[in-house]
Structures are given as structure tokens and as C-alpha cells.
Design a protein around this motif. Structure first.
Motif, PDB file in Angstrom:
ATOM      1  N   THR A  13     -25.209  60.268  64.300  1.00 51.07           N
ATOM      2  CA  THR A  13     -23.818  59.901  64.571  1.00 51.07           C
ATOM      3  C   THR A  13     -23.613  59.641  66.055  1.00 51.07           C
ATOM      4  OG1 THR A  13     -23.074  61.217  62.698  1.00 51.07           O
ATOM      5  CG2 THR A  13     -21.412  60.602  64.322  1.00 51.07           C
ATOM      6  N   LEU A  14     -24.116  60.541  66.901  1.00 48.31           N
ATOM      7  CA  LEU A  14     -23.954  60.344  68.346  1.00 48.31           C
ATOM      8  C   LEU A  14     -24.716  59.100  68.818  1.00 48.31           C
ATOM      9  CD1 LEU A  14     -24.132  64.004  69.709  1.00 48.31           C
ATOM     10  CD2 LEU A  14     -22.145  62.514  69.520  1.00 48.31           C
ATOM     11  N   GLY A  15     -25.861  58.828  68.265  1.00 49.43           N
ATOM     12  CA  GLY A  15     -26.621  57.628  68.626  1.00 49.43           C
ATOM     13  C   GLY A  15     -25.885  56.367  68.228  1.00 49.43           C
ATOM     14  N   GLY A  16     -25.317  56.337  67.035  1.00 51.44           N
ATOM     15  CA  GLY A  16     -24.554  55.178  66.580  1.00 51.44           C
ATOM     16  C   GLY A  16     -23.314  54.931  67.412  1.00 51.44           C
ATOM     17  N   LEU A  17     -22.593  56.017  67.751  1.00 51.64           N
ATOM     18  CA  LEU A  17     -21.393  55.881  68.587  1.00 51.64           C
ATOM     19  C   LEU A  17     -21.753  55.404  69.993  1.00 51.64           C
ATOM     20  CD1 LEU A  17     -19.310  59.020  67.516  1.00 51.64           C
ATOM     21  CD2 LEU A  17     -18.844  56.620  66.993  1.00 51.64           C
ATOM     22  N   THR A  18     -22.892  55.861  70.499  1.00 53.07           N
ATOM     23  CA  THR A  18     -23.333  55.428  71.824  1.00 53.07           C
ATOM     24  C   THR A  18     -23.652  53.931  71.816  1.00 53.07           C
ATOM     25  OG1 THR A  18     -24.227  57.625  72.253  1.00 53.07           O
ATOM     26  CG2 THR A  18     -25.018  55.834  73.657  1.00 53.07           C
ATOM     27  N   LEU A  19     -24.356  53.453  70.775  1.00 49.50           N
ATOM     28  CA  LEU A  19     -24.649  52.025  70.679  1.00 49.50           C
ATOM     29  C   LEU A  19     -23.380  51.191  70.522  1.00 49.50           C
ATOM     30  CD1 LEU A  19     -27.831  52.005  68.402  1.00 49.50           C
ATOM     31  CD2 LEU A  19     -27.689  51.480  70.833  1.00 49.50           C
ATOM     32  N   LEU A  20     -22.436  51.689  69.735  1.00 49.85           N
ATOM     33  CA  LEU A  20     -21.175  50.974  69.546  1.00 49.85           C
ATOM     34  C   LEU A  20     -20.394  50.888  70.854  1.00 49.85           C
ATOM     35  CD1 LEU A  20     -19.229  49.640  67.530  1.00 49.85           C
ATOM     36  CD2 LEU A  20     -18.233  51.889  67.146  1.00 49.85           C
ATOM     37  N   ALA A  21     -20.319  52.006  71.600  1.00 41.78           N
ATOM     38  CA  ALA A  21     -19.610  52.015  72.882  1.00 41.78           C
ATOM     39  C   ALA A  21     -20.302  51.097  73.877  1.00 41.78           C
ATOM     40  CB  ALA A  21     -19.523  53.440  73.422  1.00 41.78           C
ATOM     41  N   GLY A  22     -21.633  51.083  73.882  1.00 41.57           N
ATOM     42  CA  GLY A  22     -22.376  50.211  74.790  1.00 41.57           C
ATOM     43  C   GLY A  22     -22.133  48.736  74.473  1.00 41.57           C
ATOM     44  N   ALA A  23     -22.132  48.385  73.198  1.00 46.97           N
ATOM     45  CA  ALA A  23     -21.898  47.000  72.805  1.00 46.97           C
ATOM     46  C   ALA A  23     -20.475  46.560  73.166  1.00 46.97           C
ATOM     47  CB  ALA A  23     -22.142  46.826  71.311  1.00 46.97           C
ATOM     48  N   ALA A  24     -19.497  47.420  72.963  1.00 49.24           N
ATOM     49  CA  ALA A  24     -18.113  47.099  73.304  1.00 49.24           C
ATOM     50  C   ALA A  24     -17.957  46.917  74.814  1.00 49.24           C
ATOM     51  CB  ALA A  24     -17.176  48.182  72.793  1.00 49.24           C
ATOM     52  N   THR A  25     -18.590  47.769  75.592  1.00 52.23           N
ATOM     53  CA  THR A  25     -18.515  47.674  77.047  1.00 52.23           C
ATOM     54  C   THR A  25     -19.191  46.387  77.530  1.00 52.23           C
ATOM     55  OG1 THR A  25     -18.546  50.077  77.219  1.00 52.23           O
ATOM     56  CG2 THR A  25     -19.074  48.841  79.213  1.00 52.23           C
ATOM     57  N   TRP A  26     -20.347  46.051  76.948  1.00 52.34           N
ATOM     58  CA  TRP A  26     -21.057  44.844  77.333  1.00 52.34           C
ATOM     59  C   TRP A  26     -20.216  43.596  77.021  1.00 52.34           C
ATOM     60  CZ3 TRP A  26     -23.237  40.877  74.266  1.00 52.34           C
ATOM     61  CH2 TRP A  26     -24.008  39.968  74.968  1.00 52.34           C
ATOM     62  N   GLY A  27     -19.583  43.554  75.860  1.00 53.05           N
ATOM     63  CA  GLY A  27     -18.726  42.427  75.496  1.00 53.05           C
ATOM     64  C   GLY A  27     -17.523  42.299  76.407  1.00 53.05           C
ATOM     65  N   TRP A  28     -16.935  43.426  76.751  1.00 53.19           N
ATOM     66  CA  TRP A  28     -15.766  43.409  77.633  1.00 53.19           C
ATOM     67  C   TRP A  28     -16.152  42.903  79.019  1.00 53.19           C
ATOM     68  CZ3 TRP A  28     -14.615  46.618  81.944  1.00 53.19           C
ATOM     69  CH2 TRP A  28     -13.324  46.474  82.439  1.00 53.19           C
ATOM     70  N   LEU A  29     -17.282  43.375  79.550  1.00 48.01           N
ATOM     71  CA  LEU A  29     -17.735  42.931  80.867  1.00 48.01           C
ATOM     72  C   LEU A  29     -18.107  41.454  80.859  1.00 48.01           C
ATOM     73  CD1 LEU A  29     -19.894  45.978  82.023  1.00 48.01           C
ATOM     74  CD2 LEU A  29     -17.697  45.228  82.966  1.00 48.01           C
ATOM     75  N   ARG A  30     -18.720  41.003  79.801  1.00 44.94           N
ATOM     76  CA  ARG A  30     -19.114  39.606  79.710  1.00 44.94           C
ATOM     77  C   ARG A  30     -17.890  38.688  79.664  1.00 44.94           C
ATOM     78  NH1 ARG A  30     -22.260  36.586  74.927  1.00 44.94           N
ATOM     79  NH2 ARG A  30     -22.662  34.689  76.060  1.00 44.94           N
ATOM     80  N   ARG A  31     -16.888  39.072  78.902  1.00 44.05           N
ATOM     81  CA  ARG A  31     -15.661  38.281  78.822  1.00 44.05           C
ATOM     82  C   ARG A  31     -14.944  38.255  80.157  1.00 44.05           C
ATOM     83  NH1 ARG A  31     -11.441  40.316  75.171  1.00 44.05           N
ATOM     84  NH2 ARG A  31     -12.968  41.914  74.753  1.00 44.05           N
ATOM     85  N   ARG A  32     -15.009  39.361  80.856  1.00 46.65           N
ATOM     86  CA  ARG A  32     -14.311  39.490  82.126  1.00 46.65           C
ATOM     87  C   ARG A  32     -14.977  38.642  83.213  1.00 46.65           C
ATOM     88  NH1 ARG A  32     -13.736  44.964  85.284  1.00 46.65           N
ATOM     89  NH2 ARG A  32     -12.484  44.165  86.972  1.00 46.65           N
ATOM     90  N   ARG A  33     -16.283  38.527  83.185  1.00 44.53           N
ATOM     91  CA  ARG A  33     -17.012  37.770  84.196  1.00 44.53           C
ATOM     92  C   ARG A  33     -17.005  36.274  83.944  1.00 44.53           C
ATOM     93  NH1 ARG A  33     -22.569  40.563  84.396  1.00 44.53           N
ATOM     94  NH2 ARG A  33     -21.736  42.616  84.070  1.00 44.53           N
ATOM     95  N   THR A  34     -17.002  35.845  82.719  1.00 42.12           N
ATOM     96  CA  THR A  34     -17.057  34.425  82.385  1.00 42.12           C
ATOM     97  C   THR A  34     -15.653  33.827  82.497  1.00 42.12           C
ATOM     98  OG1 THR A  34     -18.812  34.915  80.809  1.00 42.12           O
ATOM     99  CG2 THR A  34     -17.747  32.761  80.630  1.00 42.12           C
ATOM    100  N   PRO A  35     -15.472  32.857  83.412  1.00 43.41           N
ATOM    101  CA  PRO A  35     -14.146  32.238  83.518  1.00 43.41           C
ATOM    102  C   PRO A  35     -13.866  31.382  82.285  1.00 43.41           C
ATOM    103  CG  PRO A  35     -15.710  31.090  84.910  1.00 43.41           C
ATOM    104  CD  PRO A  35     -16.427  32.293  84.332  1.00 43.41           C
ATOM    105  N   ALA A  36     -12.600  31.237  82.003  1.00 51.88           N
ATOM    106  CA  ALA A  36     -12.202  30.406  80.864  1.00 51.88           C
ATOM    107  C   ALA A  36     -12.578  28.967  81.159  1.00 51.88           C
ATOM    108  CB  ALA A  36     -10.709  30.522  80.623  1.00 51.88           C
ATOM    109  N   THR A  37     -13.135  28.289  80.205  1.00 56.40           N
ATOM    110  CA  THR A  37     -13.516  26.900  80.410  1.00 56.40           C
ATOM    111  C   THR A  37     -12.275  26.023  80.354  1.00 56.40           C
ATOM    112  OG1 THR A  37     -13.938  26.646  78.061  1.00 56.40           O
ATOM    113  CG2 THR A  37     -15.818  27.216  79.443  1.00 56.40           C
ATOM    114  N   PRO A  38     -12.101  25.141  81.351  1.00 54.95           N
ATOM    115  CA  PRO A  38     -10.928  24.266  81.327  1.00 54.95           C
ATOM    116  C   PRO A  38     -11.074  23.214  80.245  1.00 54.95           C
ATOM    117  CG  PRO A  38     -12.367  23.697  83.151  1.00 54.95           C
ATOM    118  CD  PRO A  38     -12.944  24.942  82.496  1.00 54.95           C
ATOM    119  N   GLY A  39      -9.962  22.589  79.919  1.00 54.12           N
ATOM    120  CA  GLY A  39      -9.971  21.531  78.907  1.00 54.12           C
ATOM    121  C   GLY A  39     -10.701  20.309  79.428  1.00 54.12           C
ATOM    122  N   PRO A  40     -10.850  19.307  78.609  1.00 52.03           N
ATOM    123  CA  PRO A  40     -11.564  18.112  79.032  1.00 52.03           C
ATOM    124  C   PRO A  40     -10.819  17.403  80.157  1.00 52.03           C
ATOM    125  CG  PRO A  40     -10.528  17.759  76.917  1.00 52.03           C
ATOM    126  CD  PRO A  40     -10.357  19.213  77.250  1.00 52.03           C
TER     127      PRO A  40
END
Length: 116
Positions: A13-40
Motif C-alpha cells: 500500500t505504501l509503495g503504491g501510494l508513493t508511486l501515485l504521488a510521484g506520478a502526480a508530482t511529475w505531471g504537475w511539474l511537467r505541465r507547469r514548465r511547458t508553456p501553452a502552445t499558441p494558436g496558428p
């Protein structure tokens, strides 16, 4: 035996929660660093404002003046087909009329410049 079950369950259970928290943190950081792509971007790189032109001397079927929205620059000729099917050419201008629209002058009103 009960201790082995609880220990194994807790570790999984603790291993699964750790992986879930790590994946959520990685996704949040990735979204935060990548600027929104402008329209055409426009093909010309220039965005022109849409103007409303009044076709001088032209009347709609109900007798009202004809208004023509366009983003083309002044000096361009447009062709308008009237209510009776007659085609007229108008040249767009930078002249502002009292109602706030721009003037589009009928080309056939002026004599042919090549003749003069």
C-alpha cells in the motif's frame, strides 16, 4: 502469520501510494514548465482589423445602404452583385463616414484613367 500479512499489505500500500504521488508530482511539474502552445500564426504575420464599409451609391433590395465587412486594406477592389443581378466594382478607401463606417467608392463613376 497475521504479522506477515499486515506487513506485506502495508508495504504494498505504501509503495503504491508513493508511486501515485510521484506520478502526480511529475505531471504537475511537467505541465507547469511547458508553456501553452499558441494558436496558428497568420500566414502573412499581419493581423488586420475588420472594417465595415458602406458601398456608396448601392442600395439593398429594401432600400437600405449596403454595408460590407472586410479586413482587406484600402485600395482593393471588390465586386458586389446587386439585388437585380447587376455586378458593380467598388474600391475600398480609408475615408471615414459620419456613421463610423468606411467608404467604398463605385469604380464605374470615374472615367477610365487610360482614356484621359
Amino acid at each position: 502469520m497475521l504479522t506477515d500479512v499486515l506487513t506485506g499489505w502495508t508495504a504494498e500500500t505504501l509503495g503504491g501510494l508513493t508511486l501515485l504521488a510521484g506520478a502526480a508530482t511529475w505531471g504537475w511539474l511537467r505541465r507547469r514548465r511547458t508553456p501553452a502552445t499558441p494558436g496558428p500564426a497568420p500566414a502573412t504575420g499581419i493581423v488586420r482589423q475588420v472594417r465595415t464599409y458602406t458601398l456608396l451609391g448601392a442600395r439593398a433590395a429594401d432600400g437600405q445602404p449596403v454595408h460590407w465587412p472586410s479586413s482587406r486594406p484600402a485600395g482593393v477592389r471588390i465586386t458586389w452583385t446587386g439585388p437585380m443581378g447587376k455586378r458593380d466594382q467598388f474600391e475600398l478607401t480609408d475615408a471615414v463616414l459620419p456613421d463610423g463606417t468606411y467608404a467604398a467608392e463605385r469604380v464605374s463613376v470615374y472615367p477610365n484613367r487610360g482614356v484621359l
